[in-house]
Scaffold this active site. Structure first.
Site, short mmCIF file in Angstrom:
data_model
loop_
_atom_site.label_atom_id
_atom_site.label_comp_id
_atom_site.label_asym_id
_atom_site.label_seq_id
_atom_site.Cartn_x
_atom_site.Cartn_y
_atom_site.Cartn_z
N CYS A 104 1.16 126.54 -38.69
CA CYS A 104 1.59 126.07 -37.37
C CYS A 104 2.39 124.78 -37.50
O CYS A 104 1.81 123.71 -37.74
CB CYS A 104 0.36 125.87 -36.48
SG CYS A 104 0.77 125.29 -34.83
N CYS A 123 1.81 122.25 -34.66
CA CYS A 123 0.51 121.56 -34.81
C CYS A 123 0.58 120.50 -35.91
O CYS A 123 0.14 119.37 -35.73
CB CYS A 123 -0.59 122.54 -35.19
SG CYS A 123 -0.58 124.07 -34.27
N ASP A 124 1.11 120.87 -37.07
CA ASP A 124 0.94 120.03 -38.27
C ASP A 124 2.21 119.35 -38.76
O ASP A 124 2.14 118.47 -39.63
CB ASP A 124 0.38 120.89 -39.41
CG ASP A 124 -0.98 121.47 -39.06
OD1 ASP A 124 -1.70 120.82 -38.28
OD2 ASP A 124 -1.32 122.56 -39.54
#
Ligand code: FAD
Ligand code: NAP
Length: 310
Positions: free
Chosen positions: A134, A137-138
């Site tokens: 992701c 997300c990261d």
């Protein structure tokens, strides 16, 4: 007979349970085959859930959610659902592993999706510690650092472009020299000066230590190896939509699904079947974020309450 059966206990299912029970539904069961929380509990860091200022683990984020729902009367059955089918015009049959069957007036499917594994050495060992699925997300954790991306589809190329705006350099590793992604996306990718293509190459292994990933070893068709010293590798080799519970005995799906198996819903999270709703990563065009899954769950529950009231 249940008023509402919720299948899956991730952010979508839990939020659906909260809104359904707090909205007055009395007989609501959430079937979650494991511990509630969903796939985010695998993540070691989440920093984009609104209102949570600190970086927390996925476990920490999700820990209070079940208790909040149970306070309003949501029941959790730790059971796997094998199939949801229509028993009559107004009743759904929920088949459980072990053979039991439960009836429900309405159903919300929240079984999520699962990123496919590429099956290289170190992939599972470093998942959530340098191996990610992701970028939204990261990606920020690798600000101004070099990262690698694996895959040649639309997701891999779009996420590589996204990461190129955050990271100093992106190595895009693909096993062929032609991309599966749309030509327009390939053109956009080629304009990104800090993306280097590593084509006709596979990942031999990802290595690191207790702190996380330190590098990626690739091997090309000629057998030449390359050691990319990156702290992060993003794997985008396709998604498996967890739509198995909708498969009927004749192989058809209970409701309409897209060509990729995602459940087609409208803005109320209604599917093509009356009384059947879907929320979170399972639904078409899902942004695959906790906040979006939770929002879908709330939307679905609010509309289930209207449906049952009609
Ligand atoms: P899920 O969380 O997938 O939950 C589905 C649940 O259904 C699971 O608990 C599963 O056990 C259950 N289930 C499935 N089939 C059945 C069945 N047949 N019977 C009973 N139960 C069943 N999002 C962010 O917003 N920020 C992040 O930083 C972030 N980081 C991530 C990091 C990782 C490593 C991963 C994997 C995902 C990350 N995501 C992040 C994405 C986020 O986790 C998902 O978008 C979100 O969890 C989707 O919620 P969901 O409820 O739709 O599905
Ligand atoms: P995908 O199209 O299936 O692409 C997966 C990619 O991963 C392929 O390039 C494949 O290589 C590669 N791959 C698969 N297994 C691998 C392995 N074990 N090791 C190394 N590489 C591996 O998946 P996706 O990109 O997630 O897209 C899914 C669907 O959603 C697609 O139809 C896509 O068009 C669509 N989508 C559309 C948009 C958009 O329209 N904007 C955005 C995202 C996704 P090969 O090419 O060699 O098979």
């Amino acid at each position: 007979m249940l008023d509402l059966a919720i299948i899956g206990g991730g952010p979508a299912g839990l939020t659906a349970g909260l809104y359904a029970t707090r909205g007055g539904l009395k007989n609501v069961v959430m079937f979650e085959k494991g511990m509630p929380g969903g796939q985010i509990t695998q993540s070691s860091e989440i920093e984009n859930y609104p209102g949570i200022k600190d970086v927390v683990t996925g476990m920490e984020l999700m820990e209070p959610w079940p208790e909040q729902c149970m306070r309003f009367g949501l029941k959790h059955e730790m059971k796997e659902v094998t199939r949801v089918s229509k028993k009559s015009e107004e009743v759904f049959a929920i088949s459980l592993a072990g053979g039991e069957e439960v009836d429900a007036k309405a159903v919300i499917i929240c079984t999520g999706s699962t990123p496919r594994r590429a099956n290289f050495e170190g992939e599972d060992e470093f998942l959530g510690r340098g191996v990610s699925t992701c970028a939204t997300c990261d990606g920020f954790f690798y600000k101004n650092k070099e990262v690698a991306v694996l895959g040649g589809g639309d997701t891999a190329l779009e996420e590589a472009i996204y990461l190129s705006h955050i990271c100093s350099k992106v190595y895009l590793i693909h096993r062929r020299d032609a991309f599966r992604a749309s030509p327009a996306t390939v053109e956009r990718l080629k304009k990104c000066e800090n993306i280097e293509l590593v084509l006709n190459s596979k990942i031999k292994k990802v290595y690191g230590d207790t702190m996380g990933v330190q590098g990626v070893l690739t091997i090309n068709k000629e057998g030449d190896e390359r050691d990319l010293k990156v702290p992060g590798i993003f794997v985008f080799v396709g998604m498996n939509v967890n739509n198995g519970v909708l498969k009927q005995s004749d192989g058809s799906y209970l409701c309409d699904v897209s060509e990729y198996g995602e459940v087609i819903v409208d803005l109320s999270m209604k599917t093509s079947v009356k009384g059947l709703f879907a929320a979170g990563d399972i639904r078409i065009k899902a942004p695959k974020q906790v906040v979006c899954a939770a929002g879908d769950g709330a939307t679905a529950a609010i509309n289930v309450i209207s449906y049952l009231g009609e």
